[in-house]
Design a protein around this motif. Structure first.
Motif, PDB file in Angstrom:
ATOM      1  N   UNK A 260       0.839  -1.200   0.000  1.00 36.81           N
ATOM      2  CA  UNK A 260       0.000   0.000   0.000  1.00 36.81           C
ATOM      3  C   UNK A 260       0.885   1.265   0.000  1.00 36.81           C
ATOM      4  N   UNK A 261       1.918   1.254   0.837  1.00 41.06           N
ATOM      5  CA  UNK A 261       2.858   2.382   0.876  1.00 41.06           C
ATOM      6  C   UNK A 261       3.572   2.524  -0.467  1.00 41.06           C
ATOM      7  N   UNK A 262       3.888   1.378  -1.064  1.00 39.63           N
ATOM      8  CA  UNK A 262       4.561   1.365  -2.363  1.00 39.63           C
ATOM      9  C   UNK A 262       3.673   2.023  -3.424  1.00 39.63           C
ATOM     10  N   UNK A 263       2.378   1.711  -3.373  1.00 36.86           N
ATOM     11  CA  UNK A 263       1.432   2.279  -4.344  1.00 36.86           C
ATOM     12  C   UNK A 263       1.393   3.800  -4.184  1.00 36.86           C
ATOM     13  N   UNK A 264       1.331   4.241  -2.915  1.00 39.32           N
ATOM     14  CA  UNK A 264       1.313   5.684  -2.655  1.00 39.32           C
ATOM     15  C   UNK A 264       2.536   6.358  -3.271  1.00 39.32           C
ATOM     16  N   UNK A 265       3.671   5.725  -3.045  1.00 42.77           N
ATOM     17  CA  UNK A 265       4.938   6.268  -3.538  1.00 42.77           C
ATOM     18  C   UNK A 265       4.932   6.328  -5.078  1.00 42.77           C
ATOM     19  N   UNK A 266       4.436   5.246  -5.692  1.00 40.10           N
ATOM     20  CA  UNK A 266       4.389   5.189  -7.163  1.00 40.10           C
ATOM     21  C   UNK A 266       3.476   6.303  -7.695  1.00 40.10           C
ATOM     22  N   UNK A 267       2.302   6.481  -7.043  1.00 45.80           N
ATOM     23  CA  UNK A 267       1.339   7.499  -7.504  1.00 45.80           C
ATOM     24  C   UNK A 267       1.929   8.900  -7.383  1.00 45.80           C
ATOM     25  N   UNK A 268       2.555   9.160  -6.224  1.00 45.26           N
ATOM     26  CA  UNK A 268       3.158  10.484  -6.012  1.00 45.26           C
ATOM     27  C   UNK A 268       4.238  10.744  -7.072  1.00 45.26           C
ATOM     28  N   UNK A 269       5.078   9.708  -7.303  1.00 40.25           N
ATOM     29  CA  UNK A 269       6.133   9.858  -8.310  1.00 40.25           C
ATOM     30  C   UNK A 269       5.531  10.144  -9.678  1.00 40.25           C
ATOM     31  N   UNK A 270       4.417   9.459  -9.975  1.00 40.16           N
ATOM     32  CA  UNK A 270       3.778   9.607 -11.286  1.00 40.16           C
ATOM     33  C   UNK A 270       3.244  11.028 -11.473  1.00 40.16           C
ATOM     34  N   UNK A 271       2.523  11.491 -10.433  1.00 44.62           N
ATOM     35  CA  UNK A 271       1.894  12.809 -10.583  1.00 44.62           C
ATOM     36  C   UNK A 271       2.892  13.963 -10.476  1.00 44.62           C
ATOM     37  N   UNK A 272       3.999  13.732  -9.808  1.00 48.20           N
ATOM     38  CA  UNK A 272       5.003  14.804  -9.753  1.00 48.20           C
ATOM     39  C   UNK A 272       5.960  14.709 -10.948  1.00 48.20           C
ATOM     40  N   UNK A 273       5.681  13.770 -11.833  1.00 53.02           N
ATOM     41  CA  UNK A 273       6.471  13.660 -13.063  1.00 53.02           C
ATOM     42  C   UNK A 273       7.863  13.107 -12.857  1.00 53.02           C
ATOM     43  N   UNK A 274       8.081  12.377 -11.723  1.00 49.57           N
ATOM     44  CA  UNK A 274       9.422  11.866 -11.481  1.00 49.57           C
ATOM     45  C   UNK A 274       9.520  10.354 -11.717  1.00 49.57           C
ATOM     46  N   UNK A 275       8.472   9.803 -12.423  1.00 47.09           N
ATOM     47  CA  UNK A 275       8.501   8.344 -12.584  1.00 47.09           C
ATOM     48  C   UNK A 275       9.502   7.932 -13.659  1.00 47.09           C
ATOM     49  N   UNK A 276      10.264   6.948 -13.333  1.00 44.52           N
ATOM     50  CA  UNK A 276      11.235   6.389 -14.279  1.00 44.52           C
ATOM     51  C   UNK A 276      10.834   4.948 -14.545  1.00 44.52           C
ATOM     52  N   UNK A 277      11.092   4.426 -15.726  1.00 49.71           N
ATOM     53  CA  UNK A 277      10.755   3.023 -15.959  1.00 49.71           C
ATOM     54  C   UNK A 277      11.534   2.125 -14.989  1.00 49.71           C
ATOM     55  N   UNK A 278      10.871   1.716 -13.924  1.00 49.20           N
ATOM     56  CA  UNK A 278      11.579   0.985 -12.843  1.00 49.20           C
ATOM     57  C   UNK A 278      11.529  -0.517 -13.019  1.00 49.20           C
ATOM     58  N   UNK A 279      12.265  -0.969 -13.980  1.00 48.88           N
ATOM     59  CA  UNK A 279      12.228  -2.403 -14.281  1.00 48.88           C
ATOM     60  C   UNK A 279      12.706  -3.248 -13.090  1.00 48.88           C
ATOM     61  N   UNK A 280      13.869  -2.867 -12.530  1.00 51.38           N
ATOM     62  CA  UNK A 280      14.439  -3.714 -11.475  1.00 51.38           C
ATOM     63  C   UNK A 280      13.541  -3.800 -10.255  1.00 51.38           C
TER      64      UNK A 280
END
Ligand code: UDP
Ligand code: MG
Length: 354
Positions: free
Chosen positions: A250-270
């Protein structure tokens, strides 16, 4: 009144050690008789657990030769615990007390004196406890001690460093015979019977001859059977672990969403692969543990006999005929613990086979 004692001794492929230990067992009996601790008709009961060597021949010979020796043979190898159970149930109605012991001479026979004394002082179960494990290998010692601690932590009431060297009174055995489960771990079940109990301490030696029948594979099987037949804590632990991981996800999802909306998401394959692999592994282990319990429920619901007695030593059978004037078959049929043929017995995946 001096109690009648039957010493119950399971044997599996022990032709090399029995000639060494039989005289020792008989000496011990004789001494206790002479000291007036036990009744004159006390004796030894050997249980042949489907041996493939000359063990049963030896027991039969000994029974012919000595009036205080008798034996039963199981229809096939059922493992130490079932063999012991068969012997205890056989002795239940014939003796005031039973002492179970391995046939290899590792356990100090003199501890029996203290056990019988404790019985005379009012105890119904007396546990033989090893003082030190210095004759075991480092691995066996450490793993065994760790295991007892684990069992206790899981909520199972086991006596530390007690194996299956134990005195049980007829009263306690009678109560124990109502424990009908198929998956048995005797050292963890007797404390559940209750009654007054105590421990007697002794030194454990090396085997006098022959080899141990408990290689790592069997030790692990016995260890897991012990835990799963006495405790459901592993299932609870899995639930706890599942909850913890869900929170983490759940915390991971929050982190992913925040990263997505702040435009800092990177293709995190690993990180994706790592998380999937980790969760997949944990899920499979959890399913395995739960499956193990379901397997046990499955085996319990079948209510198969826990052992089948195929033969009894000659002398005894004759005695029985004289006593009852009835053929033995009818006696066997009346006893639910003893089935008539081996046909009904299928493969049991949880058997600790040879
Ligand atoms: N035993 C048995 N059936 C089996 C394995 C062992 O009746 O399938 C008996 C064996 O003959 C001995 C006792 O159980 O009397 C303990 O076995 P062992 O001495 O090999 O085990 P260890 O002392 O090494 O743990
Ligand atoms: Mg042994």
């Amino acid at each position: 009144m001096t109690p009648k004692l039957i010493i119950v001794i399971p044997c599996y492929n022990e032709e090399t050690v029995l000639p060494v230990t039989l005289p020792l067992f008989r000496q011990q009996l004789q001494r206790m008789r002479e000291e007036g601790k036990i009744a004159p008709d006390s004796g030894l009961l050997f249980v042949n657990d489907g041996s493939r060597d000359g063990t049963w021949d030896f027991i039969q010979q000994a029974a012919k030769q000595y009036s205080d020796v008798e034996g039963i043979a199981l229809s096939r190898n059922r493992g130490h615990q079932n063999a012991l159970l068969a012997g205890l149930m056989e002795a239940k109605d014939k003796a005031d007390i039973t002492i179970s012991i391995d046939c290899d001479g590792q356990d100090d026979l003199r501890a029996m004196d203290a056990m019988v004394d404790a019985y005379c002082d009012g105890c119904d179960i007396v546990y033989g406890v090893r003082k030190a494990r210095n004759t075991d290998t480092w691995f066996k010692r450490t793993s065994a001690e760790g295991y007892y601690k684990l069992l206790r932590w899981m909520g199972a009431d086991v006596v530390y460093n007690h194996a299956d060297y134990r005195l049980v009174s007829q009263k306690a055995l009678e109560a124990f015979s109502d424990f009908r489960e198929v998956n048995i771990f005797l050292r963890g079940m007797f404390p559940l019977v209750g009654f007054r109990s105590t421990s007697v301490y002794y030194d454990r030696r090396e085997r006098l001859a022959g080899e141990s029948h408990y290689p790592l594979r069997k030790m692990l099987a016995l260890a897991f059977d012990g835990i799963s037949s006495l405790s459901i804590k592993p299932i609870r632990l899995i639930t706890g672990l599942g909850m913890l991981l869900s929170l983490f996800s759940f915390l991971l999802i929050l982190w992913v969403l925040i990263s997505y909306f702040t435009g800092r998401s990177v293709p995190g394959w690993s990180s994706t692969v790592l998380t999937t692999a980790l969760l997949g592994g944990i899920q499979l282990i959890s399913l395995g543990v739960i499956g193990e319990y379901i397997g046990k429920i499955y085996l319990e619901t079948k209510h198969r006999p826990r052992y089948i007695i195929a033969e009894r030593t000659e002398k005894k059978r004759k005695l029985r005929l004289l006593e009852t004037e009835k053929p033995q078959k009818s006696q066997q049929a009346a006893d639910p613990m003893v089935a008539k043929t081996a046909e009904s017995e299928g493969e049991n995946p949880h058997d600790v086979d040879e």
